[in-house]
Design a protein around this motif. Structure first.
Motif, short mmCIF file in Angstrom:
data_model
loop_
_atom_site.label_atom_id
_atom_site.label_comp_id
_atom_site.label_asym_id
_atom_site.label_seq_id
_atom_site.Cartn_x
_atom_site.Cartn_y
_atom_site.Cartn_z
N LYS A 26 11.35 -19.22 -7.95
CA LYS A 26 12.39 -20.59 -7.32
C LYS A 26 10.96 -20.26 -6.33
N ARG A 48 4.82 -9.98 14.89
CA ARG A 48 4.71 -10.11 13.71
C ARG A 48 4.74 -11.21 13.37
N ASP A 108 -0.16 -7.78 6.09
CA ASP A 108 0.58 -8.39 7.23
C ASP A 108 -0.41 -8.47 8.26
N HIS A 157 8.24 -12.23 13.44
CA HIS A 157 9.14 -11.96 14.10
C HIS A 157 9.19 -11.12 15.61
N GLN A 191 12.82 -6.40 4.44
CA GLN A 191 12.76 -5.48 4.59
C GLN A 191 14.23 -5.80 3.63
N HIS A 249 12.07 -18.32 -2.43
CA HIS A 249 10.88 -17.83 -3.19
C HIS A 249 10.69 -16.70 -2.78
N PRO A 250 9.86 -15.82 -3.65
CA PRO A 250 9.35 -14.43 -3.65
C PRO A 250 8.43 -14.08 -2.06
N MET A 251 8.08 -14.87 -1.87
CA MET A 251 7.40 -14.44 -0.30
C MET A 251 8.55 -14.43 0.96
N THR A 252 9.45 -14.81 0.52
CA THR A 252 10.01 -14.95 1.35
C THR A 252 11.11 -13.33 1.58
N HIS A 270 4.59 -11.12 8.85
CA HIS A 270 3.91 -10.44 7.11
C HIS A 270 3.74 -11.07 6.29
N ASP A 318 12.28 -21.74 1.70
CA ASP A 318 13.03 -21.41 2.35
C ASP A 318 12.71 -20.81 4.39
N ASP A 322 0.76 -1.47 0.11
CA ASP A 322 0.36 0.03 -0.12
C ASP A 322 0.61 1.46 0.23
N ILE A 360 10.63 -4.98 14.67
CA ILE A 360 11.56 -4.14 15.07
C ILE A 360 11.37 -2.95 15.80
N LEU A 409 8.65 -0.12 6.13
CA LEU A 409 10.43 -0.03 7.52
C LEU A 409 9.60 -0.73 8.89
N SER A 410 8.49 -2.13 9.11
CA SER A 410 8.60 -2.54 10.11
C SER A 410 9.04 -3.86 9.67
N LYS A 411 8.88 -3.82 8.34
CA LYS A 411 9.15 -5.80 8.42
C LYS A 411 10.60 -5.78 8.12
N PRO A 412 11.22 -7.45 9.33
CA PRO A 412 12.71 -7.31 9.61
C PRO A 412 13.32 -7.13 8.68
N SER A 424 4.39 -0.62 5.32
CA SER A 424 4.65 -1.63 5.71
C SER A 424 6.41 -1.72 5.57
N TYR A 443 9.43 -10.62 -0.27
CA TYR A 443 8.12 -9.76 0.78
C TYR A 443 8.36 -9.73 1.78
N ARG A 444 8.89 -10.37 2.83
CA ARG A 444 8.30 -10.74 4.08
C ARG A 444 9.25 -9.73 4.95
#
Lengths: 766, 766
Positions: free
Chosen positions: B82, B474, B489, B464, A592, A584-587, B476, B393, A489, B467, A562-565, A560, A589-590
């Motif tokens: 991948k 959380r 998320d 995680h 930062q 994997h793209p999802m890895t 994501h 992953d 978003d 942060i 900046l709130s991701k690890p 979101s 995506y979640r």
């Protein structure tokens, strides 16, 4: 060190070898590096591209591409959802006219041997690729020299001159000069950056006429008919061979007595006689063709001069990159600039935002006619973009495809494809930049305004006035340039560029209304533009959400990010890069982690009113979470690094962009040359080190001199004038070497250069 | 109206027709509705399923499925990234033994005619499907009656008895009773809910033995060999016909003098003689088989009684649904319960979370042995789930595939597939519920704990510690049950269920350690479980983020859902539903619109400590943004509606679930019966109207009586006891009709029922 008042560093550089910055020389490339060398030595004119292959070493390879010749393959999905792209354009190799069989005592030397020595020289001033190989045969050494050029002034011709010389003793040779049918395109395999899932078949042959040296082939699904022909300046003995056609020549050669002939290869895809074109090229002769090509390149280099004092290799890299970008652009506006130009099969020959955000800025300031042709191409696909918008449930306007040849969406993975709605704002940015650089009001009236208006119309549909009453305009579910983050978003890049887009569209409407009232009335009626709609664009632009993180005190890539690890970049082993091939793209995506510049890029393209401290904080943060797995990343980071005073990083990223293909930094130059990074290296110099920004149509500069360099200089074309900029340890000079008076800013100091005038500033602006 | 003390409403209902609630009668179904009727009348035993086809109307149809027989097709991607699922299991039809050619004067009546009258009766007490059709031939009316049963006590047999009778005059008939090779599976086309992109081929035949009535076929890629055989109780004249085998019979029939024979069809897929099985069934005889089947169903219905007083149609619908769920479950634990059971080709025969969240709760309380078999199946695929976790992953634990047959991920669209990590928590929920309902500590020690531990291990890796120092845990980039919202998320459902999962896993460790110390030590060593790890699970559970919107004062489906603009549901024309077939997923993703229950479902499954006002506010909001395009939605909404006092909506959604297939409410029952919604209708009654919740292993009830009903009653199996619950306008009764004493709660009132005891509450709890 430059003498004050010297406006052409190239000539004046003391002790320099005048050729050094102009010749790409590749010697004794091992066989496994050949595909890299072939890419670097590819020649093109925007309609045709031919890789720098060794003629006498043919091996089922894709050598020649035409921008207009592509297959249309259906895309199959295991789970098909509504609106998914149904088919893809895939550029396919065409018939290969480069092939030469050289038989010594009946044995074809290229089929079993590798040359004992081989050297390619690409002269960026003439556009001629000269390649000389020496083969060890049972009858002694045989040298083969080929000279090749792809004339800018023909639709699709390859002119070659071939010289064969026995170096040790007289030898009887047989030469078969061939035109072979196309091979199948590359398969994608596990690397999404390469080709496509094709059917493993080349084009089908519908005419084979050995007497005319003619082969007519047709793509199997898209039904594009392409004629290819070869002609020679020696007496022909027609050959009918291996599905192709050719000519057989028998000759003697001895030391000092080479056998030489010219071979012309011509293509047609809109009807007409390819064989006549080939024979016409023979009649014109190789020397005359080269002379014309040299003139065209001289004209380009006059407007596109660039030199680095104290770094010959950087000079060469920049010029090689600019040469590739220049030759990749369509001369006619019939095709876009693909991600790899016409140098290889990477990305199926698709055009992305690379064209408008990376390539066009260089051409707008160095060869504006080609920039216009790029926009002409986009305009020609506007109806497809309208259809694409409907497919994505947008009831008005046009949405350009994320990747395409003919105009329709060819992306089969919408999270990192169609979700990049920013493509519309990118094209609008390019329209604005071309307009600023040229003041071409005709283009705006004929095509530019329609492009701006139709593309702007998606934003009110895609976003919404926040339902929480905050007054913000928000856009959910998009993907920004950073493809390691998807479907999020309020992507800062997207929103910021959309904001600029909406304002540009509104302002362009005002300008046309004032300056071309008749044209405006016609557009307003045809596109049903109302004052209310234009007012709504301005309101949306003013209300656009640009997320900001108060804790970190930086602009946020999206709501979101900046709130991701944070991804453990330092702890990731080198073999795991690029991440997209290993996770994997999802890895991704979640986390930062950014593939490439995203917010950083927006700070360059649309960051004029943002203060430098804020940009520096953003730069530092995003630099720490970006892995630069895309070749598009380096130039943006280099530019912003220059602006915020991170000189070391500016130079490091400049080198990444400048040497992307010359040093094969992403290990995939064999798929083709990276047009965006190549043009980006020019941007890193001009927008980066020299701090160029077009603000309100006026060039602004804020030059810095990298520690590693003694100086640099470049030429820009701006509104019909030619501006020469030089930066040294002593200061910066601005010279108007051609054209009418020009206003510019050196830092905060505005000056007007009179025709021929030069102004010197004893200090750099930063 | 029930008399006090009457524990079996069915028998006692005054004035009722004892058959009414037990017989599904379908008369004179038009040809275009046949596929719907065939689904409703499908018979199964969890290993084999056969659709309710008319034997003498064969037409290249898929009639018979085996849970163990599926093809493995590679999944092709145009852009392969991948970790994408590389292949899919697709259940394929097997050889069709139902086919009957009935020739009158040499003309096969079923191939050109449609019966003038036809009636199917499915008796839910015996499991016998009786179908009688009358055909108009040139020789007068011919009646064909088939009786069919799929015995629960055989691996894979279909027992049939066929009766052919000329109704008007004597007629000579020829009967060809056939076993035809499998047809190709259904193609997906544009509807992702149907089959798969197959290769248009059925299985290949490797043995055809007309004398033995045997056909052995093999799937082309997965290499599964399946033997099929037919046998008859009449003298055979073997036929070798149309790629299949068969028997030819010639007979006379006249009014009152039918021609009758039994046909047994048997399958084997693990070796062994299918023809011996078929002959064995013939020897056993149709009547004996039906008697055994009736006994098995009587036992089931004793534990699974359900009746609605004042709504015969609801009673029938509930029983039909429960019958289908009961017969769909594997008796051996070798297969899961697919989304459509074995009734059709929908969703490729894949198992989803439907099994654990919808189907298993019904079976755990009515046929716990089958619930255990479902978990045995999951356990048997645990290694595949471990491999799937690595593919995504995750370096430890196991992640069950979103959709699968053999265990590996078969979803080709990860945003609405693999991103639904909640599947792990759903399976954990099922383990917990089965454990609560049975107290089966052996299962926990043997398989349950390993399932809980390995599945719990993904959560610490997927999420995680925030942060920002908030202390929150959380997660994501996941997708919850609502597939109109993807890759977001902190999905409330996912996080809440993961929280419960982690606590259940930790508590189960404690329990095993205390009650089965040897078993625990073995598990702890084998899986390397440490006290620190278990403590971390508890910490994560306590810190789990559960987004809450302070402005709306409701729990938030995820971090961004409530800030998206609401879809104009009222303004969307009916033809545009289901939305997934008419809008690009991105259009759905950027709107506040839910396909199905998401947060609402979590409030049922894991909402015990949330007060009813808060649930009501959530219900009202999410009801207003949910379009129920999934058949999984209705039961959850019905249950929560009951709990929060929205009686009208509870009944409306109950009917949606109860009649999902009987009334073909989603217009796709022809793809197969909706197992989840069918079981969900039981949940809507027991969890919804009766307010059943297992809290701390103890059944809690909070019954309401819908306005439209006079009463309802049902039986539950709980920890070896059989509890009968009845609800009337006068109050509720709880009777322990079998088994040891049982503690339960009626509202806040805890009671202990002694064996045989009945307790009556004069008012309902709400």
């Amino acid at each position: 060190m430059l003498a004050d008042g010297d406006s052409t560093m190239t000539r004046a550089r003391p002790g320099g070898d005048a050729d050094a910055g102009w010749l790409l020389t590749l010697s004794d490339i091992p066989a496994d590096r050949e595909p890299w060398a072939e890419t670097l030595c590819a020649l093109s004119n925007g309609a045709l591209g031919v890789r720098g292959v060794i003629e006498e070493s043919p091996a089922g390879r894709a050598t020649t591409f035409l921008a207009a010749v592509f297959e249309q393959n259906p895309i199959h999905y295991h789970e098909q959802l509504k609106g998914f792209a149904t088919g893809t354009d895939t550029r396919v190799p065409v018939a290969d006219g480069t092939v030469l069989e050289l038989l010594v005592d009946g044995v074809s030397i290229g089929s079993t041997l590798w040359p004992s020595t081989s050297e390619r020289v690409l002269d960026l001033r003439t556009g001629v690729l000269t390649r000389r190989s020496v083969w060890d045969s049972a009858y002694g050494r045989i040298a083969v020299t080929s000279e090749r050029v792809v004339p800018f002034d023909t639709d699709a011709t390859i002119a070659t001159r071939l010289t064969i010389e026995a170096l040790d003793r007289p030898v009887a040779i047989e030469v078969r000069s061939l035109l072979l049918p196309s091979v199948a395109g590359a398969a994608q395999g596990d690397d999404p950056r390469i080709g496509a899932a094709g059917d493993g078949q080349g084009l089908e042959t519908i005419v084979r006429d050995a007497a005319r040296g003619l082969l007519v082939q047709r793509t199997r699904r898209s039904g594009i008919e392409v004629a290819a022909a070869i002609a020679h300046d020696v007496t022909d003995e027609p050959l009918d061979i291996a599905g192709g056609v050719g000519t057989r020549m028998v000759a003697e050669t001895a030391p000092g007595h080479p056998f030489r002939f010219e071979k012309m290869i011509a293509y047609r895809w809109r009807g007409g006689d390819a064989d006549r074109d080939a024979r016409g090229a023979v009649a014109r002769g190789f020397t005359a063709i080269v002379d014309t090509q040299r003139d065209a390149l001289s004209a380009f280099w006059r407007d596109a001069e660039v030199v680095v004092d104290g770094d010959d290799r950087a000079t060469l890299a920049l010029r090689l990159n600019m040469f590739h970008v220049f030759q990749a652009a369509s001369r006619t506006g019939e095709a876009g600039v693909a991600a790899k130009g016409l140098t290889g099969e990477g990305y199926e020959g698709h055009c992305f935002w690379d064209s408008e955000i990376f390539v066009l800025p260089m051409l707008a300031c160095t060869a504006p006619r080609l920039a216009r042709a790029m926009l002409d191409y986009r305009f020609s696909t506007l109806d497809a973009a309208r259809a694409n918008a409907r497919t994505l449930d947008l009831d008005a306007g046009a949405l350009f495809a994320w990747r395409t040849i003919a105009g329709h969406e060819c992306s089969a993975h919408y999270p990192s494809g169609s979700a990049q709605y920013h493509i519309n704002a990118d094209i609008a940015f390019a329209v604005g930049l071309y307009d600023a650089a040229t003041g071409d009001l005709n283009f705006l009236a004929e095509k530019g305004a329609e492009l701006l208006i139709e593309t702007a119309r998606i934003w009110p549909l895609l976003g919404h006035d926040a339902i929480d009453g905050s007054g913000e305009f928000r856009i959910h579910g998009v993907t920004g340039p950073d493809e390691y983050t998807a479907l999020i978003d309020n992507n800062w890049y997207t929103n910021r560029m959309a904001q600029a887009h909406l304002r540009l569209a509104a302002n362009s409407v005002d300008r046309l209304r004032a300056e071309r009232p008749d044209a405006w009335r016609a557009i307003a009626v045809r596109l049903a533009v109302t004052d209310e709609e234009v007012a709504r664009w301005r309101m949306i632009a003013d209300a656009m959400r640009l997320p900001y993180d108060e804790t970190l005190d930086i602009d946020a890539q999206d709501d979101s990010f900046l709130s991701k690890p944070r991804w453990d970049i330092a702890g990731t082993p080198p073999r795991k890069f690029p991440l997209l091939l290993h996770y994997h793209p999802m890895t991704l995506y979640r986390h930062q982690v950014a593939k490439q510049a995203d917010l950083v890029h927006a700070l360059i393209l649309a960051g004029d009113d943002i203060d430098r401290d804020r940009k520096r904080r953003a730069f530092d943060h995003y630099a720490s979470v970006t892995v630069h797995d895309s070749t598009l990343s380096a130039c943006a980071f280099s530019i912003l690094a220059s602006e915020v005073g991170r000189g070391d990083e500016a130079m490091r990223h400049f080198r990444e962009a400048a040497f992307v293909d010359l040093e094969d930094r992403h290990r995939n130059t064999h798929h083709g040359a990276h047009m965006a990074a190549m043009a980006g290296s020019w941007q890193a110099l001009v927008w980066g080190f020299a701090g160029f920004r077009p603000i309100g149509g006026i060039p602004h500069f804020l030059p810095v001199l990298p520690d590693a360099w003694d100086g640099y200089a470049f030429t820009l074309s701006w509104r019909g004038s030619r501006l020469h900029v030089e930066v040294t340890a002593e200061g910066c000079g601005y010279s108007l070497t051609s054209g009418p008076a020009l206003t510019l800013f050196h830092g905060d100091t505005g000056i007007m250069l009179a025709p021929g005038e030069r102004r010197w500033f004893g200090v750099t602006a930063r």
